[in-house]
Design a protein around this motif. Structure first.
Motif, short mmCIF file in Angstrom:
data_model
loop_
_atom_site.label_atom_id
_atom_site.label_comp_id
_atom_site.label_asym_id
_atom_site.label_seq_id
_atom_site.Cartn_x
_atom_site.Cartn_y
_atom_site.Cartn_z
N LYS A 43 12.38 -4.56 -14.54
CA LYS A 43 12.04 -6.02 -14.84
C LYS A 43 10.20 -6.36 -15.14
O LYS A 43 10.02 -7.39 -15.50
N ILE A 44 9.71 -5.60 -14.06
CA ILE A 44 8.36 -6.00 -13.92
C ILE A 44 7.28 -4.88 -14.77
O ILE A 44 7.43 -3.69 -14.56
N SER A 45 6.61 -5.71 -15.45
CA SER A 45 6.03 -4.95 -16.51
C SER A 45 4.48 -4.54 -15.71
O SER A 45 4.25 -4.86 -14.63
N LEU A 46 3.84 -3.62 -16.30
CA LEU A 46 2.59 -3.21 -15.77
C LEU A 46 1.56 -4.38 -15.45
O LEU A 46 0.96 -4.45 -14.29
N ALA A 47 1.56 -5.27 -16.55
CA ALA A 47 0.89 -6.41 -16.38
C ALA A 47 1.03 -7.42 -15.44
O ALA A 47 0.31 -7.86 -14.61
N GLU A 48 2.28 -7.23 -14.82
CA GLU A 48 2.90 -8.26 -13.71
C GLU A 48 2.74 -7.43 -12.48
O GLU A 48 2.40 -8.13 -11.38
N GLY A 49 2.82 -6.06 -12.54
CA GLY A 49 2.78 -5.32 -11.24
C GLY A 49 1.37 -5.19 -10.59
O GLY A 49 1.30 -4.98 -9.28
N LEU A 50 0.64 -4.76 -11.58
CA LEU A 50 -0.86 -4.57 -11.10
C LEU A 50 -1.49 -5.52 -10.24
O LEU A 50 -1.84 -4.86 -9.27
N PRO A 51 -1.35 -6.87 -10.53
CA PRO A 51 -1.93 -7.81 -9.89
C PRO A 51 -1.45 -7.77 -8.34
O PRO A 51 -2.05 -8.20 -7.39
N LEU A 52 0.03 -7.57 -8.25
CA LEU A 52 0.85 -7.73 -6.93
C LEU A 52 0.18 -6.62 -6.21
O LEU A 52 -0.03 -6.70 -4.82
N MET A 53 -0.04 -5.38 -6.69
CA MET A 53 -0.62 -4.35 -5.90
C MET A 53 -2.02 -4.46 -5.49
O MET A 53 -2.63 -4.38 -4.48
N ALA A 54 -2.72 -4.96 -6.33
CA ALA A 54 -4.25 -5.24 -6.16
C ALA A 54 -4.45 -6.10 -5.08
O ALA A 54 -5.41 -6.17 -4.34
N ALA A 55 -3.56 -7.41 -4.96
CA ALA A 55 -3.77 -8.37 -4.04
C ALA A 55 -3.45 -7.86 -2.64
O ALA A 55 -4.13 -8.03 -1.74
N GLU A 56 -2.70 -6.84 -2.66
CA GLU A 56 -2.25 -6.17 -1.06
C GLU A 56 -3.26 -5.24 -0.80
O GLU A 56 -3.72 -5.03 0.17
N PHE A 57 -3.77 -4.38 -1.79
CA PHE A 57 -4.82 -3.53 -1.59
C PHE A 57 -6.19 -4.11 -1.14
O PHE A 57 -6.97 -3.92 -0.37
N LYS A 58 -6.45 -5.46 -1.78
CA LYS A 58 -7.62 -6.37 -1.28
C LYS A 58 -7.18 -6.65 0.26
O LYS A 58 -8.48 -6.78 0.98
N GLN A 59 -6.41 -7.16 0.57
CA GLN A 59 -6.29 -7.19 2.01
C GLN A 59 -6.44 -6.08 2.94
O GLN A 59 -7.15 -6.27 3.91
N ARG A 60 -5.84 -5.16 2.52
CA ARG A 60 -6.10 -3.98 3.60
C ARG A 60 -7.53 -3.45 3.37
O ARG A 60 -7.89 -3.05 4.32
N LEU A 61 -8.22 -3.69 2.19
CA LEU A 61 -9.73 -3.38 2.25
C LEU A 61 -10.48 -4.46 2.57
O LEU A 61 -11.78 -4.46 2.74
#
Ligand SMILES: NC(=O)c1ccc[n+]([C@@H]2O[C@H](COP(=O)([O-])OP(=O)(O)OC[C@H]3O[C@@H](n4cnc5c(N)ncnc54)[C@H](O)[C@@H]3O)[C@@H](O)[C@H]2O)c1
Ligand SMILES: O=C(O)[C@H]1O[C@H](OP(=O)(O)OP(=O)(O)OC[C@H]2O[C@@H](n3ccc(=O)[nH]c3=O)[C@H](O)[C@@H]2O)[C@H](O)[C@@H](O)[C@@H]1O
Length: 313
Positions: free
Chosen positions: A289-307
């Protein structure tokens, strides 16, 4: 919030949890933490229906279970090439041990195989009937051929010992909580762009992959486990992108000033990959259900937190 037998309050499982919609309500995680981390499991620690065992699947495991999700294997090319002999052992001895366990306790077992069994595919997109184009002696073979043997073992145990099996062929899956330095392309590009480093596009950059968001994959695996067929069944998102297109998408999302360079590739990198998911749709009623355009921001937000990178420019 429910209540367990001993009166301890039980948190409801989150939507992506295998516990939801499942009659199997206790989970034992087995991991040697070669590429995984306990941090990803911390919210479950102390839960009365959750247990972690530090264990290497190349050794015998004695537990009582109804379902075995056999995922243990180094999966990033940099990890599996780091110790190829261990990678083969994990695929062969690890799968033998998990099948032995399934046989002893009468459990159903699901193997997470891979689109890498198609090698550098000459058929595009790849249906399950395609037998693949794999180099048996190359630097990727410990993983590709290891998973092919693991599939063979699954079907031999099924035919010879009547074990209930499921085989998923997973295509490139990404999402939050991946190891930041995992080495696979989506995590690499996002981490590089966030850290202000140049994104490393391996030559030629026109090779393609199809990227599936992790929650879609988890849903597909559960549907396969509880569904009516052994597989093998392709699970992946048919959206197909070149690595240059992925770098552009990450640049647009994270920083217009982000740059990439073309760097050397390693041998036998598949030139194209896209799943034919007709079977998953028709038999399991599953599609991502989740396109790359929808999934990338979800991953980037969590990477930002960890970094620990703030949004302030
Ligand atoms: N993510 C993908 O794109 C993808 C694609 C195809 C197949 N798969 C398969 O799915 C599974 C999970 O992949 P992932 O992307 O989550 O990788 P990952 O590296 O994040 O997870 C693999 C886990 O297996 C553990 N492990 C490795 N060797 C082990 C051993 N000998 N004993 C016990 N535990 C061991 C690692 O510590 C890690 O927690 C793997 O079997 C992989 O081959 C993943
Ligand atoms: O889906 C699959 O079946 C397999 O996909 C991946 O293997 P691969 O496609 O090689 O994954 P990546 O390492 O993410 O590479 C994807 C593409 O990106 C390129 N790449 C990778 C890393 C990087 O920094 N830059 C870059 O351009 C690679 O050359 C390759 O063409 C996973 O690593 C395997 O575990 C999995 O089984």
């Amino acid at each position: 919030m429910g209540e367990s037998a001993n009166g301890t309050p039980v948190r409801p499982p989150p939507p992506e949890s295998p516990l939801r919609n499942s009659k199997y309500s206790k989970v034992i995680v087995v991991d040697n933490f070669f590429s995984g981390t306990k941090d990803n499991l911390k919210r479950w620690m102390g839960h009365p229906h959750f247990e972690i065992i530090r264990h290497d699947v190349t050794e015998t495991l004695l537990v009582e279970v109804d379902r075995i999700y056999h995922l243990a294997c180094p999966a990033s090319p940099i990890f599996y090439k780091h110790n190829p002999v261990k990678t083969i052992k994990t695929n062969v001895m690890g799968t033998l041990n998990m099948l032995g366990l399934a046989k002893r306790v009468g459990a159903r077992i699901l193997l997470t195989s891979t689109s890498e069994v198609y090698g550098d595919p000459l058929v595009h997109p790849q249906p399950e009937e395609y037998w693949g184009n794999v180099n048996p002696i190359g630097v990727r073979s410990c993983y590709d051929e290891g998973k092919r043997v693991a599939e063979t073992l699954m079907f031999d145990y099924h035919r010879q010992h009547n074990i209930s099996i499921r085989v998923a062929r997973i295509f490139n899956t990404y999402g939050p909580r991946m190891n930041i330095d995992d080495g696979r392309v989506v995590s690499n590009f996002i981490a590089q762009a966030l850290r202000g480093e140049t994104m490393t596009v391996q030559a030629p950059g026109t090779q393609t992959r199809s990227f599936c968001y992790v929650s879609d994959m988890v849903e597909g695996l559960i549907k396969l486990m509880e569904g009516p067929v052994t597989g093998p069944i392709n699970l992946g998102n048919p959206g197909e992108f070149t690595m240059l297109e992925l770098a552009q998408a990450v640049q647009k999302l994270i920083k217009p000033s982000a740059r990439w360079e073309i760097v050397d590739n390693t041998p036998d990198d598949p030139r194209q990959r896209k799943p034919d998911i007709t079977k998953a749709k028709e038999i399991l009623g599953w599609e991502p259900k989740i396109s790359l355009a929808e999934g990338l921001p979800l991953m980037a937000a969590e990477f930002k937190q960890r970094l620990e990178i703030s949004d302030k420019k």
